[in-house]
Write an enzyme that holds these catalytic residues in place. Sequence first.
Site, PDB file in Angstrom:
ATOM      1  N   ARG A 146      71.037  21.669 -34.888  1.00  0.00           N
ATOM      2  CA  ARG A 146      69.904  22.452 -34.365  1.00  0.00           C
ATOM      3  C   ARG A 146      70.199  23.947 -34.417  1.00  0.00           C
ATOM      4  NH1 ARG A 146      67.702  23.192 -28.667  1.00  0.00           N
ATOM      5  NH2 ARG A 146      65.486  23.616 -28.974  1.00  0.00           N
ATOM      6  N   HIS A 194      67.843  26.932 -36.225  1.00  0.00           N
ATOM      7  CA  HIS A 194      67.376  28.088 -35.463  1.00  0.00           C
ATOM      8  C   HIS A 194      67.924  29.385 -36.043  1.00  0.00           C
ATOM      9  CE1 HIS A 194      65.485  26.445 -31.602  1.00  0.00           C
ATOM     10  NE2 HIS A 194      65.630  25.410 -32.410  1.00  0.00           N
ATOM     11  N   ASP A 209      72.366  33.739 -41.376  1.00  0.00           N
ATOM     12  CA  ASP A 209      73.316  34.854 -41.307  1.00  0.00           C
ATOM     13  C   ASP A 209      74.117  34.870 -40.009  1.00  0.00           C
ATOM     14  OD1 ASP A 209      71.369  35.563 -39.518  1.00  0.00           O
ATOM     15  OD2 ASP A 209      70.986  37.552 -40.359  1.00  0.00           O
ATOM     16  N   ASN A 238      65.391  29.824 -27.665  1.00  0.00           N
ATOM     17  CA  ASN A 238      66.778  29.482 -27.993  1.00  0.00           C
ATOM     18  C   ASN A 238      67.620  29.132 -26.772  1.00  0.00           C
ATOM     19  OD1 ASN A 238      66.680  29.665 -30.793  1.00  0.00           O
ATOM     20  ND2 ASN A 238      67.084  31.869 -30.803  1.00  0.00           N
ATOM     21  N   HIS A 275      65.622  14.972 -36.593  1.00  0.00           N
ATOM     22  CA  HIS A 275      65.329  14.467 -35.249  1.00  0.00           C
ATOM     23  C   HIS A 275      65.767  13.014 -35.082  1.00  0.00           C
ATOM     24  CE1 HIS A 275      62.073  17.691 -34.143  1.00  0.00           C
ATOM     25  NE2 HIS A 275      63.298  18.174 -34.207  1.00  0.00           N
ATOM     26  N   THR A 303      68.334   4.541 -32.600  1.00  0.00           N
ATOM     27  CA  THR A 303      69.690   4.819 -33.106  1.00  0.00           C
ATOM     28  C   THR A 303      69.993   6.314 -32.927  1.00  0.00           C
ATOM     29  OG1 THR A 303      68.846   5.144 -35.365  1.00  0.00           O
ATOM     30  CG2 THR A 303      69.632   2.930 -34.777  1.00  0.00           C
TER      31      THR A 303
END
Length: 329
Positions: free
Chosen positions: A63, A67, A75, A95, A197, A252
Amino acid sequence: MVVMNKTNLLLLILSLFLAINLSSAQLRGDFYAGTCPNVEQIVRNAVQKKIQQTFTTIPATLRLYFHDCFVNGCDASVMIASTNTNKAEKDHEDNLSLAGDGFDTVIKAKEAVDAVPNCRNKVSCADILTMATRDVVNLAGGPQYAVELGRRDGLSSSASSVTGKLPKPTFDLNQLNALFAENGLSPNDMIALSGAHTLGFAHCTKVFNRLYNFNKTNNVDPTINKDYVTELKASCPQNIDPRVAINMDPNTPRQFDNVYYKNLQQGKGLFTSDQVLFTDSRSKPTVDLWANNGQLFNQAFISSMIKLGRVGVKTGSNGNIRRDCGAFN
């Protein structure tokens, strides 16, 4: 004069296109062959050690990468800590839910790389995050793939730059496609990357609207499987602590696989932005295809991850190699 303006506009678009492709062209798999030849194994070892400490390492790192790349490119600007004079990306409200284990994975891998004398301060945090992301996918049972390297670390990070750059759980297909297109990613890339996801978790507050206040006609989103509604309400009652989280994949959750798409077929997508991939006729055929063929999904995911890794890449003097991933040099 009108012709001149159109010509100038075309030249500007062409120059931007060439600039993006030039940066991507400077990435290559053997970028560190002459400076830190064992960097990929060093990073993988650090990631494995971190996973042994906590499984959260896997979804948190994955994740974190998304983001980072979706805000001013891949970067490592999401790693930067805020100061008294600058509120950095990581402290934007979108965030704040990034798990600390993702950041710690990069920090630990950076320490391991820098512990090798010839590698010290030779490998960017952006590349370390890219390698670590590939490794967590593979170590969770997903495909192994070659990564492109040669990114520099970004020279800026501001919370204000995050606004409007990340997908919301309530997005419909048009909104998802538009946001991914801003990053040079196709609708198929969007569906493939949404497959991440299959791992991880989300806070209950992110699904309250689907369970208790969907619209004026229905309190519960009618596209959710009824048994899944019962399960979700048991895990996420209205008065629950907002810090409580639930699995994105109810079947799962610790395995990288194509069960995410099978869940969508059964009405078990956690977010609106998940389930819409099945309910919208434009994306449904791809969901059905990958639900029935995990190998095809893996191939698509690899291709889309490589494309994601080229977004907004900094090379040469457009960036540097940070001594500390959480602070500018």
